[in-house]
Design an enzyme around this catalytic site. Structure first.
Site, PDB file in Angstrom:
ATOM      1  N   GLY A 132     -23.194   1.536  43.352  1.00  0.00           N
ATOM      2  CA  GLY A 132     -23.597   0.196  42.990  1.00  0.00           C
ATOM      3  C   GLY A 132     -24.433  -0.475  44.062  1.00  0.00           C
ATOM      4  N   CYS A 133     -24.163  -1.762  44.285  1.00  0.00           N
ATOM      5  CA  CYS A 133     -24.998  -2.562  45.182  1.00  0.00           C
ATOM      6  C   CYS A 133     -24.970  -2.071  46.622  1.00  0.00           C
ATOM      7  CB  CYS A 133     -24.553  -4.023  45.135  1.00  0.00           C
ATOM      8  SG  CYS A 133     -24.856  -4.833  43.547  1.00  0.00           S
ATOM      9  N   VAL A 134     -23.957  -1.341  47.020  1.00  0.00           N
ATOM     10  CA  VAL A 134     -23.861  -0.885  48.413  1.00  0.00           C
ATOM     11  C   VAL A 134     -24.736   0.332  48.689  1.00  0.00           C
ATOM     12  CG1 VAL A 134     -21.975   0.820  48.254  1.00  0.00           C
ATOM     13  CG2 VAL A 134     -22.146  -0.663  50.271  1.00  0.00           C
ATOM     14  N   ALA A 135     -25.306   0.939  47.658  1.00  0.00           N
ATOM     15  CA  ALA A 135     -25.939   2.251  47.816  1.00  0.00           C
ATOM     16  C   ALA A 135     -27.195   2.238  48.664  1.00  0.00           C
ATOM     17  CB  ALA A 135     -26.238   2.863  46.451  1.00  0.00           C
TER      18      ALA A 135
END
Length: 378
Positions: free
Chosen positions: A163-166
């Site tokens: 998700g957004c952390v990738a």
């Protein structure tokens, strides 16, 4: 790189007495390039069409309108013209659209990053490709290899679920790889077409927040190992990385996957979790390198949303303008999930490039609930 779980009772590592005089970088960012779909809309142009998609006819639109006005987003790019979304119908059609648009944007992003780095496709040794907004087998990276002209022996790693952390985690894993392959060149590609996951006739707050906050786009980053980076690049050196999973927070963010595809999970408690859990492990990570938050001259933060950015600013005691790069990105293109932090980083690799010697901290948060920290130096 070290993975750890921080709890309130855990002891923080003691601070090193002095920062390293001459940090040795395993990887250097040679270039970053963002690719955006051609269908650009002002935020106010999307409010009513998205209401038509998500709400039942005649439903009250007061919450929808408040959300669209409060996100800090001025404009967004969509994978398709807005009038086509009503005709997608099911997950299969949405995913087909993700493959078609994702390949075009992915090719544009990687080609642009390689041009910026002064490299050719044949120079790429590793391609890490992330997306959390669609699925494909063969994966996007395999389909892109021939279109881009990558070598037949290029190493590939498709990633799903971060998700957004990738964007931050992907850069950290490139750093890990290049520590062992100092002569190599590695590319991180993130492709996120968030609009294609919007659920029809779903008036849940999470779906309405997603419809107000997220945009579409792709971003690619080229990193070179220590021996390969003789000519430097437009970006910083990667000094160290740290990953964190936070206990009992898995419910905060993710997907509920069903017949309609990916139904977003965004818990209202995310900003509170950031305030409660982010500061201590981040300060401990910096302390291991003899640094404090005051030593960080450039903050490259994933723009999760106004409340998350305020929580990060408050818990770290940052100056009010420290996260302006993230706010500019959010206003210009919305939240691009994993591609956003690379979009913010790109802004620090051009005219806003920090002075040589400046310390930077790139960070993002995502499903797990987790965070990723990447210590940079220009």
């Amino acid at each position: 790189m070290r993975v750890s779980v921080i709890t309130d009772g855990a002891a923080a590592p003691s601070a090193a007495p002095h920062p390293p005089a001459a940090p040795v970088a395993a990887a250097t960012v040679a270039a970053v390039h963002t690719a955006l779909p051609p269908h650009r809309y002002a935020q106010e142009e999307l409010t009513e069409p998205i209401g038509d998609l998500c709400l039942a006819p005649g439903a009250d639109r007061a919450l929808l309108r408040r959300l669209h006005a409060s996100t800090g987003v001025r404009a967004r790019h969509l994978a398709l013209p807005i009038e086509r979304y009503a005709g997608l119908g099911d997950f299969g059609r949405s995913n087909d659209a993700w493959i078609a648009a994702g390949l075009d944007l992915g090719e544009e992003a990687v080609a642009g990053a390689l041009r910026g780095a002064g490299l050719e496709p044949a120079d790429v040794d590793l391609l890490v490709c992330n997306s959390v907004t669609g699925v494909a087998t063969p994966s996007l990276d395999a389909r892109l290899a021939g279109r881009l002209g990558l070598r037949p022996d290029v190493k590939r790693l498709p990633v799903f679920g971060l998700g957004c952390v990738a964007g931050a985690a992907g850069l950290a894993r490139l750093h890990d790889y290049l520590r062992g392959h100092p002569d190599d060149t590695a590319v991180l590609l993130t492709v996120e077409l968030c609009s294609l996951t919007l659920q029809r006739r779903d008036d849940s707050r999470a779906n309405l927040v997603a419809g107000a906050l997220f945009g579409d786009g792709a971003a690619a980053l080229v990193a070179r190992g220590r021996a390969a980076a003789e000519g430097g690049g437009s970006g910083p050196a990667v000094i160290a990385t740290r990953s964190h999973l936070y206990p009992a927070t898995g419910h905060l963010m993710g997907w509920d996957i069903g017949a309609g595809g990916f139904r977003v999970v965004i818990d209202a408690g995310i900003p509170r979790t950031v305030r409660e859990h982010l500061g201590r492990p981040l300060r401990a990570f910096l302390a291991e390198h003899g640094l404090t938050t005051d030593d960080i001259g450039t903050w490259v933060c994933h723009p999760g949303g106004p409340k998350v950015l305020s929580a990060v600013t408050d818990v770290l005691g940052l100056p009010d303008d420290a996260l302006d790069g993230a706010r500019r990105s959010l206003a210009a293109v919305g939240n691009l999930s994993s591609a956003s932090v690379l979009h913010v980083l790109q802004g620090h690799c051009g005219s806003r490039r920090p002075e040589p010697g400046t310390w930077g901290l790139l960070m993002a948060m995502g499903p797990g609930f987790c965070s990723e920290f990447v210590l940079l130096r220009w």
